[in-house]
Design a protein around this motif. Structure first.
Motif, mmCIF file in Angstrom:
data_model
loop_
_atom_site.group_PDB
_atom_site.id
_atom_site.type_symbol
_atom_site.label_atom_id
_atom_site.label_comp_id
_atom_site.label_asym_id
_atom_site.label_seq_id
_atom_site.Cartn_x
_atom_site.Cartn_y
_atom_site.Cartn_z
ATOM 1 N N VAL A 4 0.641 -0.994 0.567
ATOM 2 C CA VAL A 4 -0.144 0.089 -0.291
ATOM 3 C C VAL A 4 0.968 1.413 -0.062
ATOM 4 O O VAL A 4 1.864 1.553 0.698
ATOM 5 C CB VAL A 4 -1.070 0.221 0.959
ATOM 6 C CG1 VAL A 4 -1.119 0.884 1.213
ATOM 7 C CG2 VAL A 4 -1.037 -1.164 1.499
ATOM 8 N N ASN A 5 0.231 2.026 -1.082
ATOM 9 C CA ASN A 5 1.241 3.659 -0.002
ATOM 10 C C ASN A 5 0.033 4.441 -0.834
ATOM 11 O O ASN A 5 -0.722 4.172 -1.433
ATOM 12 C CB ASN A 5 1.935 3.734 -2.662
ATOM 13 C CG ASN A 5 2.868 2.945 -2.808
ATOM 14 O OD1 ASN A 5 4.034 2.830 -2.077
ATOM 15 N ND2 ASN A 5 2.815 2.475 -3.690
ATOM 16 N N ASP A 53 9.933 -0.534 15.352
ATOM 17 C CA ASP A 53 11.264 -0.165 15.373
ATOM 18 C C ASP A 53 12.114 0.894 14.758
ATOM 19 O O ASP A 53 11.052 2.025 15.718
ATOM 20 C CB ASP A 53 12.452 -0.766 13.938
ATOM 21 C CG ASP A 53 12.061 -2.696 14.861
ATOM 22 O OD1 ASP A 53 12.147 -2.644 15.605
ATOM 23 O OD2 ASP A 53 11.551 -3.211 13.588
ATOM 24 N N ALA A 54 12.851 1.543 14.044
ATOM 25 C CA ALA A 54 13.361 2.893 13.931
ATOM 26 C C ALA A 54 11.832 3.642 13.336
ATOM 27 O O ALA A 54 12.121 4.839 13.698
ATOM 28 C CB ALA A 54 14.673 2.421 12.770
ATOM 29 N N LYS A 72 4.685 4.221 2.830
ATOM 30 C CA LYS A 72 4.814 2.795 1.953
ATOM 31 C C LYS A 72 4.726 1.492 2.826
ATOM 32 O O LYS A 72 5.544 1.727 3.891
ATOM 33 C CB LYS A 72 5.844 2.336 0.972
ATOM 34 C CG LYS A 72 5.886 1.403 0.235
ATOM 35 C CD LYS A 72 7.296 1.013 -0.831
ATOM 36 C CE LYS A 72 6.983 -0.412 -0.966
ATOM 37 N NZ LYS A 72 8.457 -0.140 -2.395
ATOM 38 N N GLY A 73 3.488 0.814 2.565
ATOM 39 C CA GLY A 73 3.316 -0.433 3.559
ATOM 40 C C GLY A 73 2.863 -1.883 3.264
ATOM 41 O O GLY A 73 2.998 -1.916 1.765
ATOM 42 N N GLU A 96 6.352 0.166 6.330
ATOM 43 C CA GLU A 96 7.516 -0.046 6.027
ATOM 44 C C GLU A 96 8.625 1.137 5.372
ATOM 45 O O GLU A 96 10.020 1.486 5.579
ATOM 46 C CB GLU A 96 7.917 -0.648 4.547
ATOM 47 C CG GLU A 96 6.900 -2.327 4.896
ATOM 48 C CD GLU A 96 7.216 -3.163 4.055
ATOM 49 O OE1 GLU A 96 7.653 -3.148 3.000
ATOM 50 O OE2 GLU A 96 7.379 -4.820 4.570
ATOM 51 N N ARG A 97 8.124 1.950 5.229
ATOM 52 C CA ARG A 97 8.752 3.342 4.870
ATOM 53 C C ARG A 97 7.881 4.597 5.288
ATOM 54 O O ARG A 97 6.667 5.298 4.736
ATOM 55 C CB ARG A 97 9.325 2.950 3.543
ATOM 56 C CG ARG A 97 9.712 4.549 2.722
ATOM 57 C CD ARG A 97 10.789 4.459 1.437
ATOM 58 N NE ARG A 97 11.714 5.148 1.008
ATOM 59 C CZ ARG A 97 12.111 5.643 -0.302
ATOM 60 N NH1 ARG A 97 12.103 5.066 -0.957
ATOM 61 N NH2 ARG A 97 13.034 6.504 0.137
#
Length: 120
Positions: A4-5, A53-54, A72-73, A96-97
């Motif tokens: 997904v974006n 996390d980060a 983005k995931g 993720e981003r």
């Protein structure tokens, strides 16, 4: 795996800890639809995004309500039983981003780093 974006705004966020002791950010993102409904108004959808996390630390340090973000995931479904013994489920986005978008009057060069057509 389903990717997904999203480009939207921070609606709310909260630091949480999972049952297994993992720290994460529970983020709600509002995304305005690119078209008007029959009444001539734009509708908004809200998505639940989880950051670990980060990205969790980055979110806690820099996010604020109304901030523009691109992410983005991947989709993840969770299941549970509520207090009335009914089976429930929800679809969440595991980030993720994450990119912080500039304010409208800022330089848009940060967007060059985010490729919505990328499949990686």
């Amino acid at each position: 795996m389903t990717f997904v974006n999203l480009i939207g705004r921070v609606y709310s966020f909260e630091a949480k800890k999972s049952e297994s002791g993992v720290n994460y950010t529970d983020l709600r993102v509002s995304v305005m639809r690119p078209y008007k409904n029959y009444q001539g108004h734009y509708e908004t959808d809200y998505f639940r995004v989880m950051l670990f996390d980060a990205l969790n630390k980055k979110a806690q340090d820099y996010l604020y309500k109304g901030m523009g973000i691109a992410l983005k995931g991947r989709l993840e479904t969770s299941h549970w039983t509520d207090e009335q013994e009914k089976n429930r489920s929800s679809i969440n986005i595991i980030c993720e981003r994450l990119i912080f978008l500039p304010k409208e009057n800022d330089d848009l060069s940060a967007l060059n780093d985010f490729d919505l057509n990328s499949s990686d």
